[in-house]
Every structure is written in C-alpha cells, then in structure tokens.
Scaffold this motif. Sequence first.
Motif, PDB file in Angstrom:
ATOM      1  N   ARG A   1       0.864  -1.192   0.000  1.00  0.00           N
ATOM      2  CA  ARG A   1       0.000   0.000   0.000  1.00  0.00           C
ATOM      3  C   ARG A   1       0.894   1.233   0.000  1.00  0.00           C
TER       4      ARG A   1
ATOM      5  N   ALA B   1       1.092   5.501  -0.862  1.00  0.00           N
ATOM      6  CA  ALA B   1       0.447   6.779  -1.214  1.00  0.00           C
ATOM      7  C   ALA B   1       1.434   7.572  -2.058  1.00  0.00           C
TER       8      ALA B   1
ATOM      9  N   LYS C   1       1.615   4.800 -10.559  1.00  0.00           N
ATOM     10  CA  LYS C   1       0.350   4.055 -10.443  1.00  0.00           C
ATOM     11  C   LYS C   1       0.280   2.925 -11.459  1.00  0.00           C
TER      12      LYS C   1
ATOM     13  N   GLU D   1      -1.667  -1.581  -4.183  1.00  0.00           N
ATOM     14  CA  GLU D   1      -2.510  -0.428  -4.525  1.00  0.00           C
ATOM     15  C   GLU D   1      -1.897   0.905  -4.115  1.00  0.00           C
TER      16      GLU D   1
ATOM     17  N   VAL E   1      -2.998   3.993  -2.395  1.00  0.00           N
ATOM     18  CA  VAL E   1      -4.135   4.253  -1.503  1.00  0.00           C
ATOM     19  C   VAL E   1      -4.555   5.729  -1.488  1.00  0.00           C
ATOM     20  N   ALA E   2      -3.684   6.612  -1.960  1.00  0.00           N
ATOM     21  CA  ALA E   2      -4.044   8.025  -2.075  1.00  0.00           C
ATOM     22  C   ALA E   2      -3.088   8.663  -3.064  1.00  0.00           C
TER      23      ALA E   2
ATOM     24  N   LEU F   1      -3.861   7.304   6.776  1.00  0.00           N
ATOM     25  CA  LEU F   1      -4.002   6.114   5.922  1.00  0.00           C
ATOM     26  C   LEU F   1      -2.993   5.016   6.252  1.00  0.00           C
TER      27      LEU F   1
ATOM     28  N   PRO G   1       0.031   4.067   5.070  1.00  0.00           N
ATOM     29  CA  PRO G   1       0.522   3.203   3.981  1.00  0.00           C
ATOM     30  C   PRO G   1       1.886   2.599   4.331  1.00  0.00           C
TER      31      PRO G   1
END
Length: 390
Positions: free
Chosen positions: A163, A165, A182, A191, A193-194, A215, A217
Amino acid sequence: MFRRHLIAGAITAAFALGGIAPAVAQDAVKVGLILPMTGPFASTGRQIEAAVRLYMAQHGTTVAGKRIELIVRDDTGTPDVTRRIAQEMIANEKVSFLAGFGLTPLALATAPLATQAKKPMIVMAAATAMITEQSPFIVRASFTLPQATVPMADWATHNGLKRVATLVSDYGPGLDAEKAFKERFARDGREVVADVRVPLRNPDFAPFLQRVADLKPDALFVFVPSGAGAQFMKQFQERGLDKTGVRLIGTGDLTDDDILNDMGEPAVGVVTTHHYSADHSSAVNKAFVKAFKAANKNARPNFMAVGGYDGMHLIYESLKATGGSTDGEKLVGAMKGMSWQSPRGPVTVEASTRELIQNIYVRKVERSDGELYNVEFATFQAVADPAKKR
Ligand code: VNL
C-alpha cells in the motif's frame, strides 16, 4: 554629447569600410542560456550555469574554428519572461543554440520559437516527458519523470510494499510521476491508496501529510522539484511521519544533492531512483565533482549541474560534427545517436525521441564522513523514456 557622436560616427565608418569587427562577429557561435537565476528555483539556475562554465573552462572556447560565446539571462522562472528572452536571443543576438529551461512551463513556452527559428533547443533541466514532442529541435540533456519513476515502482514491488500513497507537485512532471508510479505499481494486490497533489509554489505539505498519516501506507512516494525537498522533509518530520513507520521513497529530485546535507537526520534511509548522484563512483564523475567543487567554493554538483554539463557536450560535439555549420537541422541531426561517458554513466541520445537513454540508479541516503550522500546500490541499465511510443 558631441564627442560621443564623433566616436559613433567613426565606428560606423569602420564598419562601412569593411573593418574587422563584422568578421569577428561572424566567427562567434552564440549559446543563449536561459535559466531561473532568481526566485524559488534559483538553485537550478546556479547549478546549471556553474556546470556550463566548468565545461567551457575545461574544453576551451574554440570549437570547429568558431569562438563559443555564452549569453546567460535570468527568466526568474516565469514562462512569459523565458519566451521574451528567447525571442530577443533569436532576433537580436542571433544565437545558434537555445539552452537551459529550468522548469517544464519554461520549456513549453519556448518550444514553438525553436521550431520557427530552426534553432536547437537543449533542455538541461525540465523533465515532463511530452516536452521533446513539442519541437523537432528539442534535445534533452536531463531525464524524464517516467524514466526515473518506473524503476522506483519496480523496486517497491520487489521489496514487498503493498500500500503506497503518492504525493506530487501539481504540474507536468508531478503528474507524469504519479501516472507512471500508479500504472506500474498498482497490480497483483498492490494499490496506490491516495494520490495527493500539492501546489508547485509555496506548498504547505502539512494537511496532505496528515491525510497520509491517517491512511498508514507502507510507503509514501514523493516527487517535488529540485530545491523543494528540504521544506517537505522538515514538515514530514514535524508531523512525526518519520516515526510512524511510513517509508519514504521517491525520485531523486527529493533528495537533491544541492540541499541534501541541510535535510539532516530525517533524510537518512530514504530510497530514491535517479540518473545522477554526486556519489556515483566512476572516474569520470570523481573528476567532475572535484573540478566542480574547486570552481564553486566547495559546492557539490547536483543532477541539474550534470544536465548543464552534458548539454554543453551536445553543443560542442554537434558543432564539431557539422564542421562548424550552425544549420539547426544539421546540428540536431548530429546529436541524434550520440553516445558518451557522462559523469552520470554511459548515455546515448535516442535518435527517434531525442531523449537520453541512461542508467537509473537505486540509491539510499547514508551518512559518510559527516555528510549525507545518495549512495547507489542497484542499477537499471540503459533505460529509455517509457512514455514514448516507439
Ligand atoms: C522539473 C522536473 C523541475 C524536475 C525540477 O526542478 C525537477 C520540471 C526544478 O520539469 O519542471 O527536479
């Protein structure tokens, strides 16, 4: 007043009689270097100018029988000013090369002029991938953000990060970095996540960092332009994110050699990918760093300096290849496919894109002899810009 008229008249007469002044002027090849020398991105201008001057001091100012004349102008980092200076350089100074371009908007503002005037435009700093597609006369001596970012996404993948960001400056190179990260990373259960974007000018990172802290991450991937990393790092530490186990990764713009020492402890351990570190261990780089420091009060060269140095190499070598002809198409033609040993490592101008194919190094900030360095520990060999269609 009268005296001045007399002198002016005498000079006019000398020109009219075919004096030597015009012949000397013909033999000069002018290089118009446009850089942000003041304002928030002045460090980029300072680094590039110093490296260009070093290159000229080392290689002399006569190339293919022509005297190289450098004209440096400050655009303050404002696109309208860059364009106006470029116009003046083309129309009045009759430059043969345009060079510099500290930020993407400055390069974009000038591209149409290079095309119109058929002048080689050497981009020494700006790094949004699409820049070279804006004029067939642009050749890039820096790098592209996708080129530096894709290896970071691969490194993150291979190191079990799940995860992540992203935080980028909200303009060309930042959006390139965000997209490249990304697309490469977010697969197979991993992923982003932000994806937060911060303003280019006067960024306050605090609210964005709070979001990231919430978050939790595995890592935060960051792109901020050269010079902005110190402010980011300060706020990262003030928010206590360096203590929460959120790993900091990014492109090497974040841990820019020019400001790395001022960042102090929070920077230690940060992993970045980039095309140049002052710590790169080749003989060519050791000589470059030594000479740069000697000429600049012991200041360390950063990746901007290398862009300037290699940009000058392109100018000198293309002029040699054309036998001194300043025909823009011939000069750009000579640059295509050119290879050499840069302080950053081996480079080649990819003929079809006018981008450098170069190594991208994975580096970790470490302390050595009381100074902080980006220490290279892995290499992605001969990376081409992944954003180009081929
Ligand atoms: C750009 C890209 C500028 C990377 C940077 O520093 C940088 C740009 C001034 O394309 O605007 O590190």
